[in-house]
Design an enzyme around this catalytic site. Structure first.
Site, mmCIF file in Angstrom:
data_model
loop_
_atom_site.group_PDB
_atom_site.id
_atom_site.type_symbol
_atom_site.label_atom_id
_atom_site.label_comp_id
_atom_site.label_asym_id
_atom_site.label_seq_id
_atom_site.Cartn_x
_atom_site.Cartn_y
_atom_site.Cartn_z
ATOM 1 C CB THR A 89 40.442 41.210 52.190
ATOM 2 O OG1 THR A 89 40.198 41.081 51.463
ATOM 3 C CG2 THR A 89 40.887 41.981 52.854
ATOM 4 C CB THR A 129 39.171 43.195 47.240
ATOM 5 O OG1 THR A 129 39.453 43.120 45.933
ATOM 6 C CG2 THR A 129 37.333 42.795 46.865
ATOM 7 C CB ALA A 219 30.187 45.044 39.875
ATOM 8 C CG PHE A 223 30.386 41.600 35.184
ATOM 9 C CD1 PHE A 223 29.389 42.136 36.849
ATOM 10 C CD2 PHE A 223 29.586 42.283 33.924
ATOM 11 C CE1 PHE A 223 28.400 42.974 36.798
ATOM 12 C CE2 PHE A 223 28.093 43.001 34.185
ATOM 13 C CZ PHE A 223 28.015 43.714 35.367
ATOM 14 C CB CYS A 273 40.858 37.922 43.228
ATOM 15 S SG CYS A 273 42.254 39.414 43.756
HETATM 16 N N1 LIG Z 1 46.950 39.690 44.752
HETATM 17 C C1 LIG Z 1 46.130 40.253 43.672
HETATM 18 O O1 LIG Z 1 46.314 39.311 42.462
HETATM 19 C C2 LIG Z 1 45.143 40.960 44.080
HETATM 20 C C3 LIG Z 1 44.231 42.206 42.776
HETATM 21 C C4 LIG Z 1 43.133 42.969 43.512
HETATM 22 C C5 LIG Z 1 42.878 42.726 44.880
HETATM 23 N N2 LIG Z 1 43.997 42.368 45.977
HETATM 24 C C6 LIG Z 1 43.327 42.315 46.240
HETATM 25 O O2 LIG Z 1 44.341 43.367 47.769
HETATM 26 C C7 LIG Z 1 44.191 42.966 49.323
HETATM 27 C C8 LIG Z 1 45.582 42.264 49.706
HETATM 28 O O3 LIG Z 1 45.848 41.258 48.770
HETATM 29 P P1 LIG Z 1 47.228 41.121 48.744
HETATM 30 O O4 LIG Z 1 47.390 39.553 47.442
HETATM 31 O O5 LIG Z 1 48.456 41.870 48.025
HETATM 32 O O6 LIG Z 1 47.476 40.115 49.730
HETATM 33 P P2 LIG Z 1 49.105 39.344 50.661
HETATM 34 O O7 LIG Z 1 48.779 37.876 51.423
HETATM 35 O O8 LIG Z 1 49.972 39.241 48.847
HETATM 36 O O9 LIG Z 1 49.295 40.522 50.812
HETATM 37 C C9 LIG Z 1 48.888 41.319 52.486
HETATM 38 C C10 LIG Z 1 50.163 41.737 52.775
HETATM 39 O O10 LIG Z 1 49.726 42.246 54.225
HETATM 40 C C11 LIG Z 1 50.173 42.370 55.647
HETATM 41 N N3 LIG Z 1 49.348 42.536 56.456
HETATM 42 C C12 LIG Z 1 48.385 42.283 57.209
HETATM 43 N N4 LIG Z 1 47.794 42.737 58.356
HETATM 44 C C13 LIG Z 1 49.053 43.240 58.829
HETATM 45 C C14 LIG Z 1 48.736 44.495 59.598
HETATM 46 N N5 LIG Z 1 47.566 44.591 60.656
HETATM 47 N N6 LIG Z 1 49.954 44.942 59.539
HETATM 48 C C15 LIG Z 1 50.706 44.935 58.515
HETATM 49 N N7 LIG Z 1 50.687 44.124 57.307
HETATM 50 C C16 LIG Z 1 49.817 43.399 57.948
HETATM 51 C C17 LIG Z 1 50.518 40.522 55.153
HETATM 52 O O11 LIG Z 1 51.860 40.121 55.645
HETATM 53 C C18 LIG Z 1 50.336 40.097 53.928
HETATM 54 O O12 LIG Z 1 52.290 40.653 53.872
HETATM 55 C C19 LIG Z 1 43.115 41.886 48.996
HETATM 56 O O13 LIG Z 1 41.732 42.377 49.500
HETATM 57 C C20 LIG Z 1 43.104 41.385 47.636
HETATM 58 O O14 LIG Z 1 41.817 40.695 48.211
HETATM 59 C C21 LIG Z 1 44.766 41.283 45.234
HETATM 60 O O1 LIG Z 2 39.562 33.708 29.666
HETATM 61 C C1 LIG Z 2 40.110 33.133 31.011
HETATM 62 C C2 LIG Z 2 40.594 33.679 31.226
HETATM 63 C C3 LIG Z 2 41.238 33.339 32.415
HETATM 64 N N1 LIG Z 2 41.048 32.336 33.143
HETATM 65 C C4 LIG Z 2 41.168 31.728 34.330
HETATM 66 O O2 LIG Z 2 40.409 33.234 35.955
HETATM 67 C C5 LIG Z 2 42.102 33.059 36.215
HETATM 68 C C6 LIG Z 2 41.742 34.102 36.678
HETATM 69 O O3 LIG Z 2 43.233 34.893 35.468
HETATM 70 P P1 LIG Z 2 43.694 36.522 35.612
HETATM 71 O O4 LIG Z 2 41.824 37.166 35.577
HETATM 72 O O5 LIG Z 2 43.997 36.833 34.980
HETATM 73 O O6 LIG Z 2 44.335 37.077 37.185
HETATM 74 P P2 LIG Z 2 44.175 37.097 38.538
HETATM 75 O O7 LIG Z 2 44.819 37.873 38.775
HETATM 76 O O8 LIG Z 2 43.236 36.792 39.492
HETATM 77 O O9 LIG Z 2 43.281 38.418 38.399
HETATM 78 C C7 LIG Z 2 42.150 38.748 38.683
HETATM 79 O O10 LIG Z 2 41.515 39.169 39.514
HETATM 80 C C8 LIG Z 2 42.462 40.280 40.555
HETATM 81 C C9 LIG Z 2 42.244 40.620 41.837
HETATM 82 O O11 LIG Z 2 41.171 40.936 41.839
HETATM 83 C C10 LIG Z 2 41.667 41.983 39.216
HETATM 84 O O12 LIG Z 2 42.935 42.644 40.173
HETATM 85 C C11 LIG Z 2 42.087 41.518 38.310
HETATM 86 O O13 LIG Z 2 41.436 42.419 37.497
HETATM 87 C C12 LIG Z 2 41.696 40.326 37.768
HETATM 88 O O14 LIG Z 2 41.731 40.376 35.789
HETATM 89 C C13 LIG Z 2 43.038 32.087 36.242
HETATM 90 O O15 LIG Z 2 42.944 30.974 36.644
HETATM 91 C C14 LIG Z 2 42.805 32.142 34.444
HETATM 92 O O16 LIG Z 2 43.266 30.833 34.141
HETATM 93 C C15 LIG Z 2 40.476 31.406 32.301
HETATM 94 O O17 LIG Z 2 40.529 30.030 32.625
HETATM 95 N N2 LIG Z 2 40.063 31.651 31.265
#
Ligand SMILES: NC(=O)c1ccc[n+]([C@@H]2O[C@H](COP(=O)([O-])OP(=O)(O)OC[C@H]3O[C@@H](n4cnc5c(N)ncnc54)[C@H](O)[C@@H]3O)[C@@H](O)[C@H]2O)c1
Ligand SMILES: O=c1ccn([C@@H]2O[C@H](COP(=O)(O)OP(=O)(O)O[C@H]3O[C@H](CO)[C@@H](O)[C@H](O)[C@H]3O)[C@@H](O)[C@H]2O)c(=O)[nH]1
EC number: 1.1.1.22
Length: 481
Positions: A89, A129, A219, A223, A273
């Site tokens: 997204t 998301t 949200a 936060f 994110c």
């Molecule tokens: N990365 C994180 O830590 C994290 C955490 C929480 C939420 N999210 C949210 O989850 C979602 C996915 O994030 P991600 O990090 O896994 O992304 P990503 O890019 O790692 O993976 C997404 C995958 O979806 C595939 N894709 C896209 N369109 C498609 C389709 N029509 N059919 C089949 N496959 C398709 C892509 O090829 C890709 O491999 C996003 O909305 C992101 O904001 C990510």
């Molecule tokens: O005290 C802190 C904590 C984190 N960071 C930085 O903040 C970023 C994000 O860190 P973190 O939140 O641990 O990793 P993400 O994998 O991006 O996870 C966030 O984003 C995800 C995607 O939405 C959510 O699911 C998680 O709950 C949320 O923590 C990184 O660059 C960290 O280095 C700081 O600078 N100071």
């Protein structure tokens, strides 16, 4: 009774989340599908496409038993009872809302694919998301193409953080499920709740309406990011006054109403994110006629950008206001430790600024690959967040930059070092050996407060630690913007 789950999107969320569901629910067949053949091939190999502590172990236990990775999207969607949509997204790069709004192309194409191939009732779970009300758009696509099939749409946002994904999935603070307040919607919520109940305690599963679930995710990230921008804003004031941000953060965080987590000053937050989701929130506020609220949240991103610029200005100002032709070692490129992910890492902004000032940079990161770093330094903003095979290829390699596989090699002959990721191994380096092999005066700029500045000053380094009292050299070097 759920027999089969299909997840569209085999990325950072889809892969680990489904692997844990498969592990905890042995009676359910779980298939993760993706349009990227390379990604699926990697999930089926010994070298998984993402690095995440504990992931390999979980995948090895389930893969080929009740966990499968496939490109046969149609077959697995049509057979599944529950379909998770876990696709990209990204922030829009052009058109209305460019730079803030979410590009929902991939969500929409997933919904259309489900509508096309479904032959039986389905629960469609929004894992990505998304902006509030996206579930309504998905419902409309499904219902207008339903051919009499009953679709229920749920919102089940993911809260895992990279680097701790498996622990977060094993022991989530909460699982959030939003659905329609209709009998069909409530039944769908119960069905998904039963899946999670295999390992998540009942009181940790929160159920809400659809819009609350969608908004809670935005949200929560806003936060969390706001805490980082708050402590980073204070870090600038600490440097100006002689206060120590670590001491201030500790004193503030001991208030149980505030709490100690997420108060580490840094060069700014990165990751796929925080920025994307706050910009999404800002755009939602603007679209809903709430400019003051939009402005409030936008400041979180602005302070984050300010912190990165502030850091680079410190580096340039300290090194006699000129880094042209000087070797600067970059220790750490990933957006945080224990991940190879470089999405939106502050290292990209810092390196791009230094390169613009004609520095020669030498990068060492324990996980980020040279190919990825080259792409990051040449790609346009937000392009990285599209499916890999749709991303532009690097037009040209950055010549003033080298990537090494050793911190000692990266720092050899360098004028300065920037620590940009808090990898544990940077605490253990032999800094005396590093100092001896550097140009003098030798500078070290610690954007993560990884090293003990006093010990390094004893060796001879001029040390800048973010938010900490400045040493004499830096105190008398005004920062240029
Ligand atoms: N990365 C994180 O830590 C994290 C955490 C929480 C939420 N999210 C949210 O989850 C979602 C996915 O994030 P991600 O990090 O896994 O992304 P990503 O890019 O790692 O993976 C997404 C995958 O979806 C595939 N894709 C896209 N369109 C498609 C389709 N029509 N059919 C089949 N496959 C398709 C892509 O090829 C890709 O491999 C996003 O909305 C992101 O904001 C990510
Ligand atoms: O005290 C802190 C904590 C984190 N960071 C930085 O903040 C970023 C994000 O860190 P973190 O939140 O641990 O990793 P993400 O994998 O991006 O996870 C966030 O984003 C995800 C995607 O939405 C959510 O699911 C998680 O709950 C949320 O923590 C990184 O660059 C960290 O280095 C700081 O600078 N100071």
């Amino acid at each position: 009774m759920v027999k089969k789950i299909c997840c569209i999107g085999a990325g950072y969320v889809g892969g680990p989340t489904m692997a844990v569901i498969a592990l905890k629910c042995p009676s359910i067949e779980v298939v993760v599908v993706d349009i990227s053949v390379d990604r699926i091939t990697a999930w089926n190999s010994d070298l998984l496409p993402i690095y995440e502590p504990g992931l390999e172990d979980v995948v090895k236990k389930c893969r080929g038993v009740n966990l499968f990775f496939s490109t046969d999207t149609e077959k697995h969607i049509s057979e599944a009872d529950i379909i998770f949509v876990s696709v990209n997204t990204p922030t829009k790069t052009r058109g209305i809302g460019a730079g803030k709004a979410v590009d929902l192309t991939y969500c929409e194409s997933a919904a259309r694919m489900i509508a096309d191939v479904a032959k039986s009732d389905k629960i469609v779970v929004e894992k990505s998301t998304v902006p509030v009300k996206t579930a309504e758009a998905i419902e409309k696509i499904l219902w207008h193409n339903s051919k009499g099939i009953n679709f229920q749409v749920l919102s089940n946002p993911e809260f895992l953080a990279e680097g701790t994904a498996i622990q977060d999935l094993f022991y989530p603070d909460r699982v959030l499920i939003g659905g329609r307040e209709t009998p069909g919607g409530q039944k769908a919520i119960e069905t998904l709740k039963e899946v999670y109940s295999n390992w998540v305690p009942e009181d940790r599963i929160i159920t809400t309406n659809l819009w609350s679930a969608e908004l809670s995710k935005l949200a929560a990230n806003a936060f969390l990011a706001q805490r980082i921008s708050s402590v980073n804003a204070i870090s600038a004031l600490c440097e100006a006054t002689g206060a120590d941000v670590t001491e201030v953060a500790y004193a503030v965080g001991e208030d149980t109403r505030i709490g100690p987590k997420f108060l580490n000053a840094s060069v700014g937050f990165g990751g796929s994110c925080f920025q994307k989701d706050i910009l999404n929130l800002v755009y939602l506020c603007e679209c809903n006629g709430l400019p003051e609220v939009a402005h409030y949240w936008e400041q979180v991103v602005k302070i984050n950008d300010y912190q990165k610029t502030r850091f680079v200005s410190r580096v340039v100002a300290s090194m006699f206001k000129a880094v042209s032709g000087k070797k600067i070692a970059i220790l750490g490129f990933a957006f945080k430790k224990d991940t190879g992910d470089t999405s939106e890492t502050p290292a990209i902004d810092v390196c791009k600024c230094l390169l613009r000032d004609k520095a020669k940079i030498s990068i060492y990161d324990p996980q980020a690959t040279e190919d990825q770093i080259q792409r990051d330094l040449t790609m346009n903003k937000f392009d990285w967040d599209h499916p890999i095979h749709l991303q532009p290829l690097s037009p040209s390699a950055v010549k003033q930059m080298t990537v090494t596989w050793d911190a000692y090699e990266a720092t050899k002959g360098a004028h300065g070092i920037c620590i940009l990721t808090e990898w544990d191994e940077f605490k253990q380096l032999d800094y005396k050996k590093i100092y001896d092999n550097m140009q003098k005066p030798a500078f070290l700029f610690d954007s993560r407060n990884v090293v003990d500045p006093e010990k390094l000053r004893e060796i001879g380094f001029i040390v800048y630690s973010i938010g900490k009292p400045l040493d004499a050299w830096l105190k008398h070097t005004p920062v240029v913007a």
